[in-house]
Design an enzyme around this catalytic site. Structure first.
Site, PDB file in Angstrom:
ATOM      1  N   SER A  33     -12.420   1.409  14.311  1.00 16.08           N
ATOM      2  CA  SER A  33     -10.998   1.743  14.144  1.00 16.08           C
ATOM      3  C   SER A  33     -10.538   1.432  12.713  1.00 16.08           C
ATOM      4  O   SER A  33      -9.649   2.100  12.188  1.00 16.08           O
ATOM      5  CB  SER A  33     -10.128   1.006  15.170  1.00 16.08           C
ATOM      6  OG  SER A  33     -10.187  -0.381  14.975  1.00 16.08           O
ATOM      7  N   MET A  70     -21.167  -6.520  12.254  1.00 12.02           N
ATOM      8  CA  MET A  70     -21.462  -7.795  12.908  1.00 12.02           C
ATOM      9  C   MET A  70     -22.865  -8.299  12.553  1.00 12.02           C
ATOM     10  O   MET A  70     -23.739  -8.412  13.415  1.00 12.02           O
ATOM     11  CB  MET A  70     -21.316  -7.650  14.431  1.00 12.02           C
ATOM     12  CG  MET A  70     -19.973  -7.097  14.864  1.00 12.02           C
ATOM     13  SD  MET A  70     -18.570  -8.025  14.238  1.00 12.02           S
ATOM     14  CE  MET A  70     -18.572  -9.351  15.418  1.00 12.02           C
ATOM     15  N   HIS A  71     -23.057  -8.542  11.306  1.00 14.20           N
ATOM     16  CA  HIS A  71     -24.364  -9.027  10.858  1.00 14.20           C
ATOM     17  C   HIS A  71     -24.096  -9.797   9.566  1.00 14.20           C
ATOM     18  O   HIS A  71     -23.398  -9.297   8.683  1.00 14.20           O
ATOM     19  CB  HIS A  71     -25.273  -7.812  10.619  1.00 14.20           C
ATOM     20  CG  HIS A  71     -26.614  -8.156  10.043  1.00 14.20           C
ATOM     21  ND1 HIS A  71     -27.729  -8.370  10.831  1.00 14.20           N
ATOM     22  CD2 HIS A  71     -27.021  -8.307   8.776  1.00 14.20           C
ATOM     23  CE1 HIS A  71     -28.747  -8.640  10.046  1.00 14.20           C
ATOM     24  NE2 HIS A  71     -28.362  -8.606   8.800  1.00 14.20           N
ATOM     25  N   LEU A 126     -24.871 -10.916   6.127  1.00 15.22           N
ATOM     26  CA  LEU A 126     -25.767 -10.428   5.077  1.00 15.22           C
ATOM     27  C   LEU A 126     -26.206 -11.571   4.169  1.00 15.22           C
ATOM     28  O   LEU A 126     -25.399 -12.410   3.775  1.00 15.22           O
ATOM     29  CB  LEU A 126     -25.057  -9.344   4.274  1.00 15.22           C
ATOM     30  CG  LEU A 126     -24.795  -8.068   5.091  1.00 15.22           C
ATOM     31  CD1 LEU A 126     -23.810  -7.176   4.377  1.00 15.22           C
ATOM     32  CD2 LEU A 126     -26.091  -7.333   5.371  1.00 15.22           C
ATOM     33  N   HIS A 136     -11.782  -9.950   8.215  1.00 20.30           N
ATOM     34  CA  HIS A 136     -12.057 -10.950   9.256  1.00 20.30           C
ATOM     35  C   HIS A 136     -10.768 -11.282  10.006  1.00 20.30           C
ATOM     36  O   HIS A 136      -9.739 -11.534   9.373  1.00 20.30           O
ATOM     37  CB  HIS A 136     -12.658 -12.215   8.628  1.00 20.30           C
ATOM     38  CG  HIS A 136     -13.054 -13.225   9.659  1.00 20.30           C
ATOM     39  ND1 HIS A 136     -14.035 -12.972  10.589  1.00 20.30           N
ATOM     40  CD2 HIS A 136     -12.576 -14.462   9.934  1.00 20.30           C
ATOM     41  CE1 HIS A 136     -14.150 -14.028  11.389  1.00 20.30           C
ATOM     42  NE2 HIS A 136     -13.283 -14.934  11.014  1.00 20.30           N
ATOM     43  N   ASP A 170     -18.004 -15.355   6.133  1.00 18.01           N
ATOM     44  CA  ASP A 170     -16.540 -15.275   6.181  1.00 18.01           C
ATOM     45  C   ASP A 170     -15.833 -16.197   5.179  1.00 18.01           C
ATOM     46  O   ASP A 170     -14.785 -16.765   5.464  1.00 18.01           O
ATOM     47  CB  ASP A 170     -16.024 -15.517   7.611  1.00 18.01           C
ATOM     48  CG  ASP A 170     -16.455 -14.378   8.536  1.00 18.01           C
ATOM     49  OD1 ASP A 170     -16.606 -13.267   8.023  1.00 18.01           O
ATOM     50  OD2 ASP A 170     -16.634 -14.614   9.729  1.00 18.01           O
TER      51      ASP A 170
HETATM   52  C1  GRF Z   1     -12.243  -6.244  13.615  1.00 13.77           C
HETATM   53  O1  GRF Z   1     -11.484  -7.131  14.378  1.00 13.77           O
HETATM   54  C2  GRF Z   1     -12.806  -6.943  12.402  1.00 13.77           C
HETATM   55  O2  GRF Z   1     -11.949  -7.875  11.838  1.00 13.77           O
HETATM   56  C3  GRF Z   1     -13.982  -7.649  13.015  1.00 13.77           C
HETATM   57  O3  GRF Z   1     -14.523  -6.695  13.908  1.00 13.77           O
HETATM   58  C4  GRF Z   1     -13.484  -5.835  14.380  1.00 13.77           C
HETATM   59  C5  GRF Z   1     -13.905  -4.422  14.138  1.00 13.77           C
HETATM   60  O4  GRF Z   1     -13.099  -3.464  14.761  1.00 13.77           O
HETATM   61  N1  GRF Z   1     -14.876  -8.157  12.014  1.00 13.77           N
HETATM   62  P1  GRF Z   1     -13.380  -1.896  14.521  1.00 13.77           P
HETATM   63  O5  GRF Z   1     -14.858  -1.636  14.786  1.00 13.77           O
HETATM   64  O6  GRF Z   1     -13.002  -1.557  13.113  1.00 13.77           O
HETATM   65  O7  GRF Z   1     -12.504  -1.187  15.508  1.00 13.77           O
END
Ligand code: GRF
Length: 201
Positions: A14, A96-97, A99, A115, A155
């Protein structure tokens, strides 16, 4: 040349969509050259395809299955991206990894991350859930979101922009997530504009 963005995702995308929309309306003056996902099933890949943006998928599982290391994955991921695009700015938008420095050292242009927590609070996974739990235990009064430069430590790195977000006593996790996600979309667009204006030649 118009600034080139590379956007890394793992799921819904999103935030990628917020960038696509902001580029379409002319709010962000840039082009997304490549969308990268570490998950084949990420819905964000469909969003990219719909917008005509090239995509590249590389799963860590394929490396583990082949007996290769995570470090090798990071090094190859960086090379694969830089073979396909010349990013003015690389955006981790729900990637979600974590780096490693091996990835980051290959990028000479800024890499930023979104974040869903304030600096120094709830680093890593399940940040929104952990913030709600802390609020319920009266450890915090509000949470927030931030966009920061990516450095080797998860982060953290210089904060580009951050925003406090209230938590209400009546909030369920879903309600808080919804409020945070809506504000993340706005904050990410702001941060990308700011970096493009101040750091990208
Ligand atoms: C978001 O809350 C971002 O901050 C976190 O993962 C989520 C990703 O949402 N790291 P989307 O895939 O952009 O909808």
């Amino acid at each position: 040349m118009i600034p080139q963005l590379v956007v890394l995702i793992s799921g819904n995308g999103s935030n990628l969509q917020a960038l696509i929309d902001a580029i379409e309306t002319g709010d962000i003056k840039a082009q997304i050259a490549l969308v990268v996902s570490n998950k084949q099933a990420a819905f964000g890949l469909e969003r990219a395809a719909k917008a005509g943006i090239p995509v590249f998928v590389k799963t860590l599982k394929s490396y583990k299955d082949a007996g290769k290391t995570r470090q090798q994955y990071d090094i190859d991921l960086a090379s694969n991206i830089l073979e396909r695009a010349k990013p003015s700015l690389t955006v981790l938008a729900g990637f979600m990894h974590i780096l490693s420095p091996d990835f980051l050292s290959k990028f000479k242009t800024p890499v930023i991350n979104l974040h869903p927590a304030l600096p120094g609070m709830f680093d890593g996974a399940r940040a929104i859930e952990r913030a709600l739990e802390a609020f319920q235990k009266k450890e915090i009064e509000h949470t927030g979101i931030m966009v920061h430069k990516v450095i080797a430590h998860v982060d953290s790195g210089d904060v580009i922009i951050k925003q406090n977000i209230p938590i209400l006593a009546s909030d369920t996790l879903e309600m808080l997530q919804e409020r945070i996600h809506a504000l993340e979309h706005l904050l990410l667009v702001k941060a990308v504009k700011l970096i493009l204006e101040t750091e990208v030649i």
